[in-house]
Scaffold this active site. Structure first.
Site, PDB file in Angstrom:
ATOM      1  N   HIS A  80      -7.490  40.568  64.585  1.00  0.00           N
ATOM      2  CA  HIS A  80      -7.469  42.016  64.851  1.00  0.00           C
ATOM      3  C   HIS A  80      -8.085  42.840  63.740  1.00  0.00           C
ATOM      4  O   HIS A  80      -7.937  44.062  63.749  1.00  0.00           O
ATOM      5  CB  HIS A  80      -6.035  42.506  65.063  1.00  0.00           C
ATOM      6  CG  HIS A  80      -5.346  41.917  66.249  1.00  0.00           C
ATOM      7  ND1 HIS A  80      -5.285  42.560  67.461  1.00  0.00           N
ATOM      8  CD2 HIS A  80      -4.702  40.748  66.419  1.00  0.00           C
ATOM      9  CE1 HIS A  80      -4.614  41.806  68.327  1.00  0.00           C
ATOM     10  NE2 HIS A  80      -4.249  40.702  67.705  1.00  0.00           N
ATOM     11  N   LYS A 132      -3.022  58.284  66.156  1.00  0.00           N
ATOM     12  CA  LYS A 132      -3.148  56.888  65.728  1.00  0.00           C
ATOM     13  C   LYS A 132      -2.578  56.802  64.326  1.00  0.00           C
ATOM     14  O   LYS A 132      -2.302  57.834  63.700  1.00  0.00           O
ATOM     15  CB  LYS A 132      -4.622  56.453  65.742  1.00  0.00           C
ATOM     16  CG  LYS A 132      -5.546  57.456  65.005  1.00  0.00           C
ATOM     17  CD  LYS A 132      -6.999  57.038  65.042  1.00  0.00           C
ATOM     18  CE  LYS A 132      -7.685  57.315  66.358  1.00  0.00           C
ATOM     19  NZ  LYS A 132      -8.256  56.140  67.006  1.00  0.00           N
ATOM     20  N   ARG A 133      -2.376  55.566  63.814  1.00  0.00           N
ATOM     21  CA  ARG A 133      -1.952  55.441  62.427  1.00  0.00           C
ATOM     22  C   ARG A 133      -2.914  56.207  61.518  1.00  0.00           C
ATOM     23  O   ARG A 133      -4.103  56.320  61.821  1.00  0.00           O
ATOM     24  CB  ARG A 133      -1.925  53.964  62.020  1.00  0.00           C
ATOM     25  CG  ARG A 133      -0.754  53.196  62.587  1.00  0.00           C
ATOM     26  CD  ARG A 133       0.570  53.764  62.133  1.00  0.00           C
ATOM     27  NE  ARG A 133       0.838  53.391  60.761  1.00  0.00           N
ATOM     28  CZ  ARG A 133       1.809  52.581  60.357  1.00  0.00           C
ATOM     29  NH1 ARG A 133       2.644  52.068  61.247  1.00  0.00           N
ATOM     30  NH2 ARG A 133       1.977  52.303  59.095  1.00  0.00           N
ATOM     31  N   LYS A 187     -10.035  55.392  59.716  1.00  0.00           N
ATOM     32  CA  LYS A 187      -9.978  56.089  61.003  1.00  0.00           C
ATOM     33  C   LYS A 187     -10.464  57.537  60.873  1.00  0.00           C
ATOM     34  O   LYS A 187     -10.702  58.214  61.854  1.00  0.00           O
ATOM     35  CB  LYS A 187      -8.563  56.049  61.570  1.00  0.00           C
ATOM     36  CG  LYS A 187      -8.089  54.631  61.932  1.00  0.00           C
ATOM     37  CD  LYS A 187      -6.647  54.653  62.423  1.00  0.00           C
ATOM     38  CE  LYS A 187      -6.032  53.275  62.589  1.00  0.00           C
ATOM     39  NZ  LYS A 187      -6.426  52.612  63.844  1.00  0.00           N
ATOM     40  N   THR A 220      -6.995  50.986  71.082  1.00  0.00           N
ATOM     41  CA  THR A 220      -6.451  50.933  72.436  1.00  0.00           C
ATOM     42  C   THR A 220      -6.044  52.339  72.884  1.00  0.00           C
ATOM     43  O   THR A 220      -6.024  52.625  74.079  1.00  0.00           O
ATOM     44  CB  THR A 220      -5.228  49.990  72.520  1.00  0.00           C
ATOM     45  OG1 THR A 220      -4.378  50.235  71.388  1.00  0.00           O
ATOM     46  CG2 THR A 220      -5.663  48.539  72.515  1.00  0.00           C
ATOM     47  N   LYS A 224      -6.351  54.517  76.522  1.00  0.00           N
ATOM     48  CA  LYS A 224      -5.292  55.317  77.174  1.00  0.00           C
ATOM     49  C   LYS A 224      -5.815  56.718  77.492  1.00  0.00           C
ATOM     50  O   LYS A 224      -5.545  57.273  78.557  1.00  0.00           O
ATOM     51  CB  LYS A 224      -4.052  55.393  76.275  1.00  0.00           C
ATOM     52  CG  LYS A 224      -3.393  54.032  76.065  1.00  0.00           C
ATOM     53  CD  LYS A 224      -2.395  54.013  74.900  1.00  0.00           C
ATOM     54  CE  LYS A 224      -2.098  52.576  74.493  1.00  0.00           C
ATOM     55  NZ  LYS A 224      -1.412  52.461  73.187  1.00  0.00           N
TER      56      LYS A 224
HETATM   57  C1  26Q Z   1       0.726  41.816  57.559  1.00  0.00           C
HETATM   58  C2  26Q Z   1       1.336  41.199  56.483  1.00  0.00           C
HETATM   59  C3  26Q Z   1       2.383  41.812  55.822  1.00  0.00           C
HETATM   60  C4  26Q Z   1       2.850  43.045  56.281  1.00  0.00           C
HETATM   61  C5  26Q Z   1       2.247  43.648  57.361  1.00  0.00           C
HETATM   62  C6  26Q Z   1       1.183  43.046  57.998  1.00  0.00           C
HETATM   63  C7  26Q Z   1       0.532  43.707  59.154  1.00  0.00           C
HETATM   64  C8  26Q Z   1       1.283  44.354  60.113  1.00  0.00           C
HETATM   65  C9  26Q Z   1       0.674  44.981  61.183  1.00  0.00           C
HETATM   66  C10 26Q Z   1      -0.842  43.688  59.286  1.00  0.00           C
HETATM   67  C11 26Q Z   1      -1.456  44.317  60.368  1.00  0.00           C
HETATM   68  C12 26Q Z   1      -0.696  44.970  61.324  1.00  0.00           C
HETATM   69  C13 26Q Z   1      -1.278  45.654  62.471  1.00  0.00           C
HETATM   70  C14 26Q Z   1      -2.564  45.691  62.750  1.00  0.00           C
HETATM   71  C15 26Q Z   1      -3.093  46.410  63.926  1.00  0.00           C
HETATM   72  O1  26Q Z   1      -2.389  47.115  64.617  1.00  0.00           O
HETATM   73  N1  26Q Z   1      -4.388  46.264  64.203  1.00  0.00           N
HETATM   74  C16 26Q Z   1      -4.990  46.910  65.362  1.00  0.00           C
HETATM   75  O2  26Q Z   1      -4.882  46.024  66.469  1.00  0.00           O
HETATM   76  C17 26Q Z   1      -5.269  46.668  67.661  1.00  0.00           C
HETATM   77  C18 26Q Z   1      -5.025  45.704  68.802  1.00  0.00           C
HETATM   78  O3  26Q Z   1      -5.992  44.688  68.791  1.00  0.00           O
HETATM   79  C19 26Q Z   1      -6.710  47.109  67.595  1.00  0.00           C
HETATM   80  O4  26Q Z   1      -7.005  47.849  68.756  1.00  0.00           O
HETATM   81  C20 26Q Z   1      -6.968  47.970  66.350  1.00  0.00           C
HETATM   82  O5  26Q Z   1      -8.339  48.227  66.224  1.00  0.00           O
HETATM   83  C21 26Q Z   1      -6.446  47.256  65.116  1.00  0.00           C
HETATM   84  O6  26Q Z   1      -6.552  48.100  63.984  1.00  0.00           O
END
Ligand code: 26Q
Length: 842
Positions: free
Chosen positions: A385, A576-577, A582, A684, A688
């Protein structure tokens, strides 16, 4: 069970034809689909399950009783679904994800069971309004954003497509924090989502597994003289299953989301001879149970968080042990694991599963290495991702060794064999070997989880066409050269049940009326809207729907922030975050530019716009938190200035989540998807918005590329550098100052912010932001500024042509069929999992 089978009313959809109201007796109260049965069920649950006499019951009590009544209506489908999979020995897709951002369940379950009308009637009979009751439900915020929500959409589609599937994850006691805005800054509040109980889950204390930590390994010879390894752990915890039903739309299939909660193993009933032992035991218990206490609120890894690694191993080990137990229950040999389970890794977070399955097969089930490895690779698939190097997960070797000593040994053995393969394919290319190793040996050693996931999977995929392309040419280039056949693209999707039918009922009705109801499961039928896109009467209906949604959002914003927004204005939304890549601050630069233009030239005519933002920042992300403050500061100045506030306003919606997302996406005229090209894997939220008829202003990034193709290039506001151009500008030595020198408006906007115009003269608060843009600007905000402003001018002229705007809006919904998660899941099932649909009888 028999009496369930001959209940006609429990046939999904049966109540769509007006059925005679039956009297509520016997099992009817548990499964009857008519208003009368539902009403009685609510009263029974209030009294017997909640111990709450109706006279004192408050709306939240009604919500809980009602939720229990709806869960009852899924119960026999849920049980027969598992039974069917088991009896038929069908292959099951196991979606492993550290996050599931499910959103409120009640409304979604009503949609999927076709129960909305009867529910409304039943509650009205009890003197309550369905929407008020729906509003009582909090949401399990067990995810950060896109990745967790994607997992939730995929579960919805798997159930709707009648595919055998289990979602495996973590039952965090505290989900993502709730965001409050205080003096323009983000404040984080603990998310106590379980404090009022959770009507949807069922604890399964018998479904539990032991998970080990620490200690050391020993080599020994078994009865046959074969050398084996034993792991002598330092600590053990128990994982308990909590199951939530995932009801498919208009089908009997009701799959399971199984979340693991950690419990102490140390028993409390031992004879405590002295008080010291007792307290020591209590301390150990508390320590064990912290494993599933809280979700990490970062959407990228923070270095060296041991507890995070423990969480990942904990849920993955429980899940794999659960699969092996299911295999045993079915009397299937362990050798058939890969024929029975497809195990998908949602990013690298569960990738320790590769080593854990090897350990379970080799150490515990005594398979030889090669057989175990063949099973492992055949079972796992890995979805990436992110391309951001800082977001790739790696773990410091010493920490890994301390927590998971046996897994480190296994990873070394996997690596040894893997690097042999690399050497034989690319003789003499030692640089390649170093690059591809599972261990980063440069500096302090680290385990590379993306490499482990790739080597341990037969299929690796990105989440949008551009992202997959970049994956193969950047971070996983070497792996793509070695195993091109393992790579494929699976463009993300979102569920039209939640993100259209549930959250935009007015549009749903218009679509049902225009196209018939089939679009909800066959969204390619939305294309048929093309022929209506120029029809004046249809356009009027379309605009009325949008206006209603904008009124609904405007009143929500009014109650949440006190800011009044005119629903007739253009609603320009970025939710979004908060992340620098972004580029919410690019959006702010446009706002400040428009503000300046209006101040300089009060007679300027521009279509009035509401600039709406929302999103959480990771609590430790300095720049992101300042961006939130900047949005609020600019908003405060503009909203209070009578010279401009009749033509522009700015609102920041606090605490963006799935629930308020239901109000936000349907109300947008313009969707902001303005990330630096090459940085957003897919997005995503962009889907939406499109589904709900927003036009997109965006870069060629992530799934925007495909959104533009599907909407038609004329119905998309494109601007900005491409991923390739971004790279070459950076290679050539990007100098943000050059862009300031060449653009007076940009310089003036930065100056206004930097000198404290929006912060009551405080020139310090935004200094770090402005300095970063001027001196570094890693995400090329300034390089894209002029193109963005010009593109926003095109938006303005397009907006002024109401009919044409409406036509483009219709064409966006018409083209959104590809972005249904049903399409995405069909591709995963056919091309990666080899899992097919199974009809569940009622
Ligand atoms: C990893 C290790 C330690 C702590 C936290 C994490 C962690 C947690 C959540 C790393 C990444 C995330 C989330 C990532 C995320 O949401 N990525 C998004 O995924 C979507 C679904 O595929 C995409 O549409 C987005 O582009 C992407 O940013």
């Amino acid at each position: 069970m028999k009496h369930h089978m001959d209940q006609d009313a429990s046939e999904i959809g049966a109540n769509r034809a007006a059925a005679p109201a039956s009297s509520a007796t016997g099992s009817d109260v548990r499964i009857g689909m008519q208003a009368t049965s539902l009403r009685q069920a609510v009263l029974d649950h209030l009294y017997y399950s909640l111990g709450c006499p109706p006279i004192v019951a408050r709306p939240h009590d009604y919500y809980r009783a009602f939720a229990l009544a709806i869960r009852d209506r899924m119960q026999h489908r849920w049980i027969s679904t598992s039974q069917t999979y088991f009896d038929l020995n069908r292959k099951v897709a196991c979606y492993l994800s550290a996050e599931f951002l499910m959103g409120p369940h009640l409304g979604n379950n009503l949609v999927n069971l076709h129960l909305e009308q009867e529910a409304r009637k039943a509650l009205a009979d009890l003197g309550h309004d369905l929407d008020t009751i729906l509003a009582c439900e909090g949401e399990p915020g067990l995810g950060n954003g896109g990745l967790g929500r994607l997992a939730a959409c995929y579960l919805d589609s798997l159930a709707t497509l009648q595919c055998p599937a289990i979602g495996y994850g973590i039952r965090y006691e505290f989900g993502i924090f709730e965001q409050e805005i205080r003096d323009g800054w983000q404040a984080e509040i603990t998310d106590k989502w379980l404090s009022r109980g959770n009507a949807w889950e069922i604890a399964k204390p018998d479904v539990c597994y032991y998970v080990n930590w620490g200690g050391h390994t020993e080599y020994y010879r078994d009865e046959t003289g074969c050398q084996r390894v034993r792991w002598i752990p330092h600590r053990v915890v128990r994982g308990i299953a909590y199951d939530t039903p995932i009801q498919g739309y208009s089908v009997n299939t009701c799959n399971t989301l199984r979340l693991w909660s950690a419990e102490a193993v140390e028993s409390f009933d031992f004879q405590a001879f002295n008080v010291g032992d007792y307290y020591e035991a209590v301390n150990k218990k508390v320590a064990s149970e912290t494993v599933t206490k809280v979700l990490y609120p970062n959407d990228e890894p923070a270095i060296g968080k041991r507890l995070r690694l423990a969480q990942q191993y904990f849920f993955v080990s429980c899940s794999l042990q659960d699969m092996l137990r299911l295999l045993d229950l079915a009397n299937s040999p362990v050798e058939s694991f890969a024929e029975r389970f497809a195990v998908q890794l949602n990013d690298t977070h569960p990738s320790i599963g590769v080593a854990e399955l090897m350990r379970l097969l080799v150490d515990e089930r005594r398979l030889d290495w090669d057989a175990a490895w063949a099973i492992t690779v055949a079972s796992f698939g890995y979805t990436n991702h992110t391309l951001l190097p800082e977001a790739l997960e790696t773990w410091p070797l010493p920490m890994f060794a301390e927590l998971l000593p046996r897994h480190l040994e296994i990873i070394y053995e996997i690596n040894r064999r893997f690097l042999d393969e690399v050497r034989s394919r690319f003789p003499g290319d030692e640089a390649r070997v170093v690059r591809m190793s599972l261990i980063d040996e440069e500096g302090a050693k680290r385990v590379r989880m993306a490499h482990l996931a790739t080597v341990g999977s037969h299929a690796v995929n990105g989440v949008a066409a551009l992202h997959t392309e970049l994956l193969q040419t950047s971070i996983l280039k070497d792996f793509h050269e070695l195993w091109p056949e393992r790579f494929s693209n699976k463009t993300n999707g979102v569920t039209p049940r939640r993100f259209l039918a549930l959250s935009n009922p007015a549009l749903r009705e218009l679509l049902d009326h225009t196209l018939g109801q089939e679009w909800l499961t066959e969204p390619d039928r939305l294309r048929k809207l093309d022929v209506h896109s120029g029809d004046e009467a249809f356009q009027r209906d379309w605009r009325a729907v949008k206006l209603g949604n904008k009124q609904r959002l405007a009143s929500y914003i009014q109650t949440q922030t006190g800011i009044e927004i005119d629903p007739a204005w253009l609603f320009d939304i970025q939710v979004k975050r908060i992340h620098e890549y972004k580029r919410q601050h690019l959006n702010v630069l446009h706002i400040v530019t428009m503000y300046r233009r209006l101040k300089e030239n009060p007679a300027l005519t521009i279509p009035p716009r509401a600039f709406i933002f929302g999103g959480k920042a990771a609590p430790g992300y300095f720049m992101a938190k300042r961006i939130i403050k900047l949005i609020n500061a600019v908003g405060e100045t503009i909203n209070a200035d009578p010279e401009v506030n009749s033509r522009m306003k700015v609102a920041f919606i606090p605490n963006l989540n799935v629930k308020n997302g239901h109000l936000i996406y349907p109300a947008a005229d313009l969707s902001e998807q303005i990330s630096t090209a090459g940085k957003e894997a897919s997005g995503t939220g962009n889907m939406k918005f499109m589904l709900n008829g927003a036009l997109t202003i965006g870069t060629l990034d992530g799934a925007n590329v495909e959104i533009r193709e599907e909407a038609g290039v004329d119905n998309f506001f494109l601007f900005g550098l491409t991923a390739d151009e971004t790279e070459s500008i950076k290679r050539a030595g990007y100098r943000p100052r050059d862009y300031i020198a060449g653009n007076d408006e940009l310089r003036a906007a930065l100056e206004l912010i930097g000198t404290g115009h929006f912060s009551r003269g405080d020139a310090e608060v935004f200094r770090p932001l402005v300095d970063n843009l001027i001196h570094d600007d890693p995400f090329l905000v300034l390089a894209d500024y002029a193109a963005y402003i010009a593109c926003q001018e095109q938006v303005n002229s397009a907006w002024e042509d109401v009919k044409n705007w409406t036509r483009m809006s219709i064409l966006n919904t018409a083209g959104s069929g590809k972005f249904s998660s049903d399409r995405a899941i069909t591709e995963y099932c056919e091309e990666i999992w080899n899992v097919g649909p199974v009809t569940v009888k009622n």
